[in-house]
Design a protein around this motif. Structure first.
Motif, mmCIF file in Angstrom:
data_model
loop_
_atom_site.group_PDB
_atom_site.id
_atom_site.type_symbol
_atom_site.label_atom_id
_atom_site.label_comp_id
_atom_site.label_asym_id
_atom_site.label_seq_id
_atom_site.Cartn_x
_atom_site.Cartn_y
_atom_site.Cartn_z
ATOM 1 N N VAL A 106 -34.132 24.034 -59.229
ATOM 2 C CA VAL A 106 -33.946 23.309 -57.670
ATOM 3 C C VAL A 106 -33.667 24.281 -56.666
ATOM 4 C CG1 VAL A 106 -31.595 22.920 -57.922
ATOM 5 C CG2 VAL A 106 -32.910 21.445 -56.691
ATOM 6 N N ALA A 141 -32.252 18.440 -62.630
ATOM 7 C CA ALA A 141 -32.659 19.099 -61.286
ATOM 8 C C ALA A 141 -33.056 17.974 -60.167
ATOM 9 C CB ALA A 141 -33.844 19.938 -61.384
ATOM 10 N N GLU A 145 -31.489 17.078 -56.570
ATOM 11 C CA GLU A 145 -32.561 16.788 -55.580
ATOM 12 C C GLU A 145 -32.394 15.292 -54.728
ATOM 13 O OE1 GLU A 145 -37.410 17.108 -55.358
ATOM 14 O OE2 GLU A 145 -36.761 15.303 -56.190
ATOM 15 N N LEU A 157 -36.814 20.050 -56.512
ATOM 16 C CA LEU A 157 -36.866 20.442 -58.011
ATOM 17 C C LEU A 157 -38.336 21.201 -57.996
ATOM 18 C CD1 LEU A 157 -38.618 18.776 -60.104
ATOM 19 C CD2 LEU A 157 -36.968 17.214 -59.681
#
Length: 464
Positions: A106, A141, A145, A157
């Protein structure tokens, strides 16, 4: 490269492009994506659009020429900038960058204090890189995000190309043109100032930040436009980008969070020919400057709207930057090994900027030949989709010397070394009248047309 230019020109005009000489090859930048072709095509499209405005003025423009190496240098202009022999300060914040999550990567975009604060709040950590890395490593991730974006920050991500094309926003972007150019109101045909430059006497109001929008204004200034960049005193800036993209512009501060500031902006728009803005979709409308309000306030205006992820789809209002769009759309994943593999330059920003300038000049041409009020819409994600469609090239690395493409000028910041304006236009060679001004150092009023434009008087394009 000619194939890329032909596609852009058809999108802008519906026709095949006029003659243009594109030289060099695509080895000037490393990596598999055809960034040099996109750079040469974007620069050529803007230069051809300037040439068409010269023809309207009865001036033979000559044959437009673009060298791929020069276009590549222009796309890396902020990296080549020097002030008193030294590079500008890094644009990246202390905790910005790529972080490995539990199931992938990310990117956190923390170049502004408010975005850094959003990351720290979302993750529950101080602004210390090691603490951020540890927090991200313990989460998925997508979770990172979502948390950062929900907190008002900017993150993405790393998705594969297939994942992006299947994503609702990826599908929305796939349905959008590279440039949408639409008539949004009626207005009589424009009469241009008498000038020997393509944009002599044309007033451009620039409400932009970071890179794509400022690049567009820089290109328009090089072709003779009177560009006024309007920002706010309280908002943070990225110094190296401000210095690099401010060439040929004036810079003023207007407080749009006050009624007096909005009244001042209305006066500026009422006498403008072009408005380039990169507020998040809907933000300017909430201040009273929506599309219809602009068309009524200034019939004949050309409006250019820039966004990160496009103007339709679930992410239409999402904050985004070049590096985040590369992560979201599969570009950074395509050749990722131990970490995401970004493009060699901020190509989505720069290409979108040059294409915006091309769209603005194409729309101005239409205001002269057809009349009307026009809007151009572009997005970083749309530019990324175009780059993807261009295909791939051998990714062999190359060492390229750009020294002969640099020039030294005096500026408000010191002795500045910058990339010379790219794109040859023999009938009116593009050039900036001055170097970058300090932010907010100019009054928020339109300056008179300079003698250099060859203006004979005020036309109907500038009421009042």
């Amino acid at each position: 490269m000619q194939d890329a230019l032909a596609g852009v020109w058809r999108t802008l005009t519906g026709d095949s492009p006029p003659e243009a000489t594109l030289t060099g090859d695509e080895s000037v930048l490393p990596g598999p994506f055809r960034v040099p072709a996109a750079a040469a095509a974007s620069v050529a499209a803007a230069t051809l659009a300037a040439a068409e405005l010269l023809r309207v003025r009865g001036i033979e423009p000559g044959t437009v020429a673009v060298d791929a190496r020069h276009a590549a240098a222009a796309f890396g202009s902020e990296r080549l900038l020097r002030v008193d022999g030294r590079p500008g300060p890094s644009p990246w914040g202390s905790i910005a960058g790529d972080f490995r999550a539990a199931d992938g990567w990310v990117k956190l975009h923390c170049n502004y204090p408010r975005h850094e604060a959003a990351v720290c709040w979302a993750l529950g950590v101080p602004a210390v890189r090691e603490a951020v890395a540890k927090a991200v490593a313990g989460k998925r991730a997508a979770e990172v995000e979502s948390a950062v974006v929900s907190a008002g920050g900017a993150a993405a991500l790393m998705r594969s190309r297939a994942e992006w094309l299947a994503h609702p926003q990826g599908r929305a972007v796939a349905d959008l043109p590279l440039v949408a150019l639409d008539r949004i109101g009626d207005a009589p045909q424009r009469t241009l100032f008498d000038s020997e430059r393509p944009l002599g006497g044309v007033r451009v109001l620039e409400l932009t930040h970071v890179l794509a929008g400022p690049v567009a204004g820089r290109v328009l200034a090089a072709h003779g436009a009177n560009v006024l960049h309007v920002g706010a005193a309280h908002l943070p800036r990225i110094p190296v980008l401000t210095m690099d993209t401010g060439q040929g512009k004036r810079s003023a501060f207007v407080a749009l969070d006050t009624e007096g500031g909005r009244a001042k902006l209305r006066k500026l728009i009422a006498r403008a020919d072009v408005l380039v803005q990169s507020f998040r979709p809907g933000a300017l409308a909430r201040l009273g400057f929506g599309t219809q309000e602009l068309a009524q306030l200034r019939p004949g205006l050309v409006v250019a709207d820039l966004s990160a992820y496009g103007w339709t789809g679930p992410w239409a209002r999402r904050r985004g930057f070049d590096s985040l769009v590369q992560m979201s759309s599969g570009i950074a994943e395509e050749n990722a090994a131990d970490a995401p593999a970004p493009l060699p330059v901020q190509a989505l920003d720069h290409a979108t900027g040059w294409l915006t300038a091309a769209a603005v000049m194409t729309a101005l041409h239409r205001t002269v030949t057809e009349g009307g009020t026009w809007r151009a819409r572009l997005s970083l994600a749309g530019t990324g989709a175009w780059l993807d469609r261009l295909g791939r090239k051998p990714g062999t690395p190359s060492e390229v010397d750009f020294a002969d493409l640099l020039e030294d000028v005096d500026s408000d910041f010191g002795r500045m070394t910058r990339v010379r304006m790219a794109g040859e236009l023999p009938g009116a060679p593009p050039q900036w009248e001055h170097a970058t001004h300090q932010p907010g150092s100019d009054p928020a009023v339109w300056s008179p047309v300079s003698a250099g434009t060859g203006a004979a008087g005020v036309s109907a394009a500038h009421p009042g």
